[in-house]
Design a protein around this motif. Structure first.
Motif, PDB file in Angstrom:
ATOM      1  N   GLY A   1       1.095   4.401   0.304  1.00 18.68           N
ATOM      2  CA  GLY A   1       0.594   5.683   0.791  1.00 18.68           C
ATOM      3  C   GLY A   1      -0.883   5.839   0.561  1.00 18.68           C
ATOM      4  O   GLY A   1      -1.480   5.180  -0.294  1.00 18.68           O
TER       5      GLY A   1
ATOM      6  N   TYR B   1       0.889  -1.164   0.000  1.00 19.72           N
ATOM      7  CA  TYR B   1       0.000   0.000   0.000  1.00 19.72           C
ATOM      8  C   TYR B   1       0.929   1.216   0.000  1.00 19.72           C
ATOM      9  O   TYR B   1       1.529   1.534   1.033  1.00 19.72           O
ATOM     10  CB  TYR B   1      -0.866   0.039   1.259  1.00 19.72           C
ATOM     11  CG  TYR B   1      -1.793  -1.138   1.463  1.00 19.72           C
ATOM     12  CD1 TYR B   1      -1.363  -2.268   2.163  1.00 19.72           C
ATOM     13  CD2 TYR B   1      -3.101  -1.107   1.004  1.00 19.72           C
ATOM     14  CE1 TYR B   1      -2.221  -3.347   2.383  1.00 19.72           C
ATOM     15  CE2 TYR B   1      -3.967  -2.184   1.225  1.00 19.72           C
ATOM     16  CZ  TYR B   1      -3.518  -3.297   1.915  1.00 19.72           C
ATOM     17  OH  TYR B   1      -4.368  -4.355   2.130  1.00 19.72           O
TER      18      TYR B   1
ATOM     19  N   LEU C   1       2.773   0.754   3.511  1.00 24.87           N
ATOM     20  CA  LEU C   1       2.479  -0.421   4.333  1.00 24.87           C
ATOM     21  C   LEU C   1       2.714  -1.649   3.467  1.00 24.87           C
ATOM     22  O   LEU C   1       2.243  -1.709   2.337  1.00 24.87           O
ATOM     23  CB  LEU C   1       1.022  -0.406   4.779  1.00 24.87           C
ATOM     24  CG  LEU C   1       0.652   0.662   5.802  1.00 24.87           C
ATOM     25  CD1 LEU C   1      -0.854   0.835   5.865  1.00 24.87           C
ATOM     26  CD2 LEU C   1       1.212   0.296   7.170  1.00 24.87           C
TER      27      LEU C   1
ATOM     28  N   GLU D   1       2.406   6.697   4.744  1.00 26.18           N
ATOM     29  CA  GLU D   1       3.348   5.599   4.954  1.00 26.18           C
ATOM     30  C   GLU D   1       3.160   4.565   3.855  1.00 26.18           C
ATOM     31  O   GLU D   1       2.093   4.458   3.268  1.00 26.18           O
ATOM     32  CB  GLU D   1       3.110   4.929   6.319  1.00 26.18           C
ATOM     33  CG  GLU D   1       1.722   4.325   6.428  1.00 26.18           C
ATOM     34  CD  GLU D   1       1.323   3.855   7.835  1.00 26.18           C
ATOM     35  OE1 GLU D   1       2.201   3.360   8.555  1.00 26.18           O
ATOM     36  OE2 GLU D   1       0.127   3.989   8.176  1.00 26.18           O
TER      37      GLU D   1
ATOM     38  N   LYS E   1      -3.465   5.307   2.665  1.00 26.51           N
ATOM     39  CA  LYS E   1      -4.373   4.668   3.628  1.00 26.51           C
ATOM     40  C   LYS E   1      -4.293   5.464   4.926  1.00 26.51           C
ATOM     41  O   LYS E   1      -3.208   5.686   5.453  1.00 26.51           O
ATOM     42  CB  LYS E   1      -3.964   3.219   3.878  1.00 26.51           C
ATOM     43  CG  LYS E   1      -4.152   2.324   2.666  1.00 26.51           C
ATOM     44  CD  LYS E   1      -5.611   2.224   2.250  1.00 26.51           C
ATOM     45  CE  LYS E   1      -5.783   1.392   1.011  1.00 26.51           C
ATOM     46  NZ  LYS E   1      -7.072   1.643   0.344  1.00 26.51           N
ATOM     47  N   LYS E   2      -5.449   5.889   5.402  1.00 31.96           N
ATOM     48  CA  LYS E   2      -5.445   6.760   6.580  1.00 31.96           C
ATOM     49  C   LYS E   2      -6.059   6.088   7.774  1.00 31.96           C
ATOM     50  O   LYS E   2      -7.190   5.610   7.713  1.00 31.96           O
ATOM     51  CB  LYS E   2      -6.231   8.024   6.268  1.00 31.96           C
ATOM     52  CG  LYS E   2      -5.513   8.877   5.263  1.00 31.96           C
ATOM     53  CD  LYS E   2      -6.100  10.249   5.200  1.00 31.96           C
ATOM     54  CE  LYS E   2      -5.540  10.954   3.979  1.00 31.96           C
ATOM     55  NZ  LYS E   2      -6.358  12.076   3.580  1.00 31.96           N
ATOM     56  N   ARG E   3      -5.312   6.118   8.849  1.00 33.60           N
ATOM     57  CA  ARG E   3      -5.858   5.558  10.086  1.00 33.60           C
ATOM     58  C   ARG E   3      -6.880   6.515  10.665  1.00 33.60           C
ATOM     59  O   ARG E   3      -6.806   7.722  10.499  1.00 33.60           O
ATOM     60  CB  ARG E   3      -4.737   5.259  11.064  1.00 33.60           C
ATOM     61  CG  ARG E   3      -3.906   4.068  10.563  1.00 33.60           C
ATOM     62  CD  ARG E   3      -2.794   3.704  11.499  1.00 33.60           C
ATOM     63  NE  ARG E   3      -3.293   3.135  12.723  1.00 33.60           N
ATOM     64  CZ  ARG E   3      -3.500   1.829  12.927  1.00 33.60           C
ATOM     65  NH1 ARG E   3      -3.272   0.980  11.976  1.00 33.60           N
ATOM     66  NH2 ARG E   3      -3.931   1.391  14.074  1.00 33.60           N
ATOM     67  N   LYS E   4      -7.820   5.944  11.334  1.00 39.25           N
ATOM     68  CA  LYS E   4      -8.921   6.709  11.907  1.00 39.25           C
ATOM     69  C   LYS E   4      -8.387   7.716  12.916  1.00 39.25           C
ATOM     70  O   LYS E   4      -7.540   7.395  13.744  1.00 39.25           O
ATOM     71  CB  LYS E   4      -9.857   5.715  12.599  1.00 39.25           C
ATOM     72  CG  LYS E   4     -11.052   6.315  13.250  1.00 39.25           C
ATOM     73  CD  LYS E   4     -12.083   5.245  13.572  1.00 39.25           C
ATOM     74  CE  LYS E   4     -11.670   4.369  14.759  1.00 39.25           C
ATOM     75  NZ  LYS E   4     -12.753   3.416  15.112  1.00 39.25           N
ATOM     76  N   LYS E   5      -8.881   8.925  12.801  1.00 35.28           N
ATOM     77  CA  LYS E   5      -8.538   9.955  13.776  1.00 35.28           C
ATOM     78  C   LYS E   5      -9.480   9.832  14.967  1.00 35.28           C
ATOM     79  O   LYS E   5     -10.675   9.625  14.794  1.00 35.28           O
ATOM     80  CB  LYS E   5      -8.700  11.355  13.178  1.00 35.28           C
ATOM     81  CG  LYS E   5      -7.701  11.674  12.098  1.00 35.28           C
ATOM     82  CD  LYS E   5      -7.965  13.027  11.475  1.00 35.28           C
ATOM     83  CE  LYS E   5      -9.182  13.017  10.569  1.00 35.28           C
ATOM     84  NZ  LYS E   5      -9.069  12.147   9.364  1.00 35.28           N
TER      85      LYS E   5
END
Lengths: 712, 712
Positions: B157, B155, B198, B196, B159-163
């Motif tokens: 870049g 992956y 992954l 990032e 992909k966004k982790r939940k805020k």
């Protein structure tokens, strides 16, 4: 060495036992869990699977009515390794394999390899699908469900284990169908050999495998669908015409179009809104936008005109949505388009999501939804949640992708169930055990032939599919696509990017600029005729759905499902059966003629009444206004008076067309529209000696036969 | 919960640490294993990986000559779960990501998701590839190798982790390159955000990750290639023209064609045989067939005419092959086309396979091989060994697919190494650490633009690729494709399904029926001119390969690799650099004009001598006989006298073309053709004041400059 141990073996020894690494041990025999349904258990199955997360119980009553089958028809063996779990199911010589969910690129699955990866817009035949299902059925009359929410790999025969030096080739057992009888294209798949289906379930240290007996192929599918809970029964209005408006339409534009349709006698039961009804669409808020200032009034006015309203949405929840804060703890650890991914496997997210939809939409009269983007589109946009996601319910992203579409349907279904209101809608992803859900699949792909293959394929796996009409190359393409749509589970025109109906102008830019074809009224009239054909078929189609509901028999299915003993039907993926008596062979733009395969016994051309004997391939050259339809000899085909919507009482008035000398009675069902409808039976019978038809109906009955027509 | 434990963290805390399930613990710092090369170790890496199965040691001498970099430029974090191992590498705002092996469908990898699955003929941009490599390099000047022989998912870049509620968005760090500077198409990938990469490695309970410092992008690639063992140096004849004959040619037909080429002055150094030389091809016997009754005599006669002979084959071993019996215990447990799959990871299969090839082919003078079918074609034919295979070496089928192409090359390389003879050949699959192998990739796909993208992409990952010419739509397409081929690592005409050369007739059936174009001699003359251009460039190209060998600098590479600070180069995948001084911008049939991006400093049009200033996009309309080539100002470009083969002494005679006022000296290398060639340096220098060139050469030198040409 990979195969560390062998955790279960049942039935006759599989090829796996030859593995050097495997320490085989006899497994417990399969357990008969329902009549004709056996379960094999290997190792320690995962906690999250299609069956463990199901909400509909198997339809036991229907299962008991299928023929008894004394013994499990397939011997499944299996074992685990660090790669996951591997199971093997024997394949006999000349045994055809079908299914694996919605597959647009291929039909017969024997000889192929598929990794059932949830993925939007699959353009290669790798198993990527909006709606893969780990279920297949064979021409020998049994089905196999590998109960996994993983991207399992199915090797459908053809992989050969190494022979030791001097070892004799095993002799294939005799088969009723010889290789020579198969279509030439199939012979290359080593059809005549004995082989096996190998299924690798990644990650899992065990799996349950269900085998569904037939004894016929279609009974095996029926059994699978009944095990799933029985097929969906759409409300009558769901079987009418659907029209989705342009994505930026306002409330006023919707009402204007609704009026125009009635004025211009365009049949339509359902109007669908696309993105503009929400304050934010990517991600979604589920909140009515300024373009729809009075949703209740809108629905009221549409209801007066006998329209239902359907809402597009997707589940990814925007930070400005009132759902965002409550869903925060009950969502996955990755965002999609800045929105939350609700954990539909947990009760909290389901409740929060359902309650809001009930209060803000369904209580106002919204009839249903189009659930978009719930497949995985990581390879065609990279916007979905990754497989490495984790959810409070314990699912990872791969499991959630396998289950997301269906649990999303289920979350909304819980509202309709609570309110005891039937719905019918659209969804872009589904999976195993989907039959009870009144949702129809669709895709952003758009090849007409692939769309027809989708219709044939979906029926193997408890799925419904619409070859929706969006745009067209030209008038011919428009009519041809609309004809296919009209003979599908959902007769949908999806005009989400054109302002005016496509019959005014098929070219997108010209349509949006309001430049219409000079002869658009003529094109409109042709389209109207196609839509009226749909309206005429609703009683027949509804009865087919009742059989889906009660008996698990798919209303739309491949020809091979009813004729597995006729190899001539095996490759037929551009025709399909609709209900018990009709076979549809769509025509495609640019192709003035096409071949049609007629299976055994006689068939009538729906349009000309010409009779054909079966077991032959014919050429047809359908004029533009006719989609080739063949009626099975011995059918009483009810055709309703075409109406603008299903609320019109005239929609119950029938012409009964009698095909052949000694037709079987036809049963229709009077659907009162309720959650658990009475479905009063109405039987149409033709007496060939007295040359007259009769209707056996209840006192309260609505259906009436205005005319009998004998076609010989 | 999936992430059971966290097995290693290094560098700054990665996003993974935010995982609820992760119990983070500090990992050991990365270990510097070579100058500028760091290794991170997470958990218990698998035993079978690219580095654990490598046969070439890192080129330490070359590594030490690259600039020292004091600290590891990337902080890798990682952990394991039941899914496998997951690592994270930060990506800065506006950091471009390239590589992942041969990718034909995409160029910049930032924002995408790729599962690096070995698979023939990838027609979708999913990561399926003949030659995926788990290596990428970024515009910030470092590379990352995830040392796995698994189908890892990258992956890259996005992909966004939940805020968490109320959490502030992290502020991106300032970047030298702002989002506004990027091409518009890239902005949608959230280029300006900190994110990032992954990487999920399935099945593995650990992995090693290598980070290669630059400090520049191309130095990072050089370091990776040197770590791989340094780049391959083909023999001079390998850089000449190649021609593969029709798959059913006999010995006599080969000799006739060889004579015809010399008579008609068609440059050719290598003739390749396709299937007909073997007694059985699918699977393979490796035994000369009746069509080639006297292979030694054939090779002798070809050698007299200064041709080398190359043999097509694949590794799957037919039961009638003398290799079958000895390979039986040293092969995988599944067959391919009824043949054995040699376990090239074990010494026995390697030895058996190599010995036979030495004795039966190489000792006779066979110069090399085309190693076909060694990729996985399960989704385009389902004929390869399944991922569930197991091999005596302990590899499963997935690992073997990742390593098979390379270990196959290596098995044959061991013979050439033993005999101290250089080879050059073709292979359809390769992977990580491939740079030292003198094999060029190819594909059955055939889109000209994708083929050029392949040229640009392959250079990021230590791979060579040929856009081979097979057939053509018309004369224009023929010439355009041949021009691209002539400016590639292997100038190959692959006429495996046409009897006569394509310039006589591009249409397959007509060609095979001997119906030639009326003007074929004119077409032949045009093709000859293109091939002569190739022959003229051999000294320059050979010198570029010497740099590949010694310094790891790819002879063919994307423009961005040399100009990462110029975002104008970032999307350029239809141009490529060839050596230090040439930029090629192929023309495509049907497109009379094309855009070319010229990076900083001045460039000369090779054909007209026109000078352009850099950092601009220009339009060119190349006449059919010219492929756009741009020469960097400050270059002394050596062009050889065009010859029919590289044995011709005239091939050492040069014209030196001087571009710009103060050109740097150019170094060429006199290759004695040996296994470990002396590579005597020859330096061409231009004195602008005296307006004359000079050659600094050894006594034994072969190169001579017949003419100096000043282009200003």
């Amino acid at each position: 060495m990979n195969r560390r141990h062998f955790i279960g073996v049942a039935g006759s020894a599989g090829a796996l036992l030859q593995s050097r690494e495997a320490s085989a041990q006899p497994a417990p025999p399969p357990q008969q869990v329902y009549p004709g349904v056996w379960k094999f258990t290997f190792g320690a199955p995962e906690k999250i699977t299609p069956t463990s997360t199901r909400r509909y119980a198997p339809a036991e009553y229907g299962l008991r009515r299928l023929p008894a089958v004394p013994a499990c028809p397939a011997a499944v063996t299996g074992g685990s390794s660090r790669r996951g779990t591997l199971v093997s199911i024997p394949l006999a010589p000349n045994e055809g394999v079908y299914g694996l969910g919605l597959q647009l690129q291929s039909f017969i699955q024997r000889g192929g390899k598929k990794r059932l990866r949830v993925n939007a817009d699959p353009r290669m035949d790798t198993g990527d699908s909006h709606a893969p299902a780990p279920f297949y059925v064979t021409t020998r009359g049994y089905g196999v469900l590998v109960d996994t929410a993983r991207y399992a790999t199915f090797y459908c025969g053809g992989k050969k284990r190494k022979k030791q030096s001097g070892a004799a080739e095993p002799q294939p057992e005799p088969s009723a169908i010889s290789t020579e009888m198969l279509p030439a294209a199939y012979r290359r798949f080593s059809f005549g050999e004995r082989t096996e289906v190998l299924v690798e379930v990644p990650e899992a240290q065990g799996v349950e495998v269900y085998v569904f007996a037939g004894p016929t192929m279609r009974q095996a599918v029926q059994r699978y669908n009944l095990f799933s809970g029985g097929g969906a029964l759409p409300p009558r209005w769901g079987l009418g015409m659907w029209y989705r408006v342009k994505n930026d339409y306002s409330q006023e534009e919707v009402l204007n179009l609704a009026s125009e349709f009635r004025e211009r006698r365009i049949p339509c039961d359902v109007i669908g809104l696309e993105a503009s009804w929400e304050t934010r669409a990517y991600s979604s808020t589920f909140v009515w936008s300024g373009k729809f200032p009075q949703p209740a009034a809108l629905i009221g006015q549409l209801t007066q005109k006998h329209y239902r309203l359907n809402l597009w949405e997707h589940a990814f929840t925007h930070p400005t949505s009132p759902l965002h804060e409550p869903l925060l703890p009950y969502s996955g650890d990755y965002e999609v388009w800045g929105g939350l991914v609700p954990d539909f496997l947990g009760p909290e997210a389901r409740r929060i999501f359902a309650d809001f939809h009930e209060k803000e939409h369904i209580a106002l009269g919204v009839s249903g939804y189009k659930l978009d983007e719930c497949d995985n589109a990581d390879f065609t946009g990279n916007w979905s949640f990754p497989e490495i996601s984790s959810f409070p319910s314990g699912a990872d992203g791969e499991q959630m992708h396998c289950l997301f579409g269906q649990r999303y349907q289920d979350t909304l279904q819980s509202v309709f169930e609570k309110r005891r209101v039937r719905t019918y809608g659209l969804v872009r992803s589904s999976g195993a055990l989907a039959a009870p859900y009144p949702y129809v699949l669709y895709s952003d792909l758009y090849d007409h032939k692939e769309f027809i293959r989708g219709l044939a394929n979906a029926g193997f796996s408890g799925l419904l599919w619409t070859p929706e009409l969006r745009n067209a190359q030209n008038t011919e393409d428009l009519i041809r696509r609309l004809q296919s749509v009209a003979l599908s589970p959902m007769a949908l025109i999806n005009a989400w990017y054109i302002k005016s109906p496509p019959w005014k102008q098929v070219e997108r830019n010209a349509n949006n600029a309001g430049r219409f074809d000079a002869n658009w009224e003529e094109v409109e009239a042709r389209c109207r005729a196609v839509m009226e054909m749909r309206m005429r078929l609703i009683p027949y189609l509804h009865a087919a759905f009742v059989r889906y509901h009660r008996e698990g028999l798919p209303p739309f299915r491949a020809v091979v499902m009813d004729y597995p003993d006729d190899p001539g039907t095996w490759p037929v993926d551009s025709q399909y059966l609709m209900g018990e008596s009709l076979m549809v062979a769509p025509a495609f733009a640019g192709e003035p003629a096409r071949a049609v395969y007629l299976p055994a016994r006689d068939w009538f051309d729906f349009w000309s009444g010409r009779r054909y004997s079966g077991k032959q391939r014919i050429q047809v050259s359908p004029p533009l206004e006719q989609i080739p339809i063949f009626v099975k000899a011995g059918t009483i085909l009810p055709l309703a008076e075409p109406t603008l919507h299903t609320d019109d009482p005239a929609s119950w008035r029938l012409t009964a067309q009698v095909y052949g000398d000694k037709p079987a009675p036809t049963t229709l069902y009077e659907d009162d529209g309720g959650w658990d409808p009475a479905l009063t039976e109405v039987s149409l019978t033709w007496d060939p000696e007295r040359h007259s038809g009769s209707v056996k109906r209840s006192e309260s009955g609505q259906y009436e036969v205005a005319e009998w027509k004998l076609i010989v």
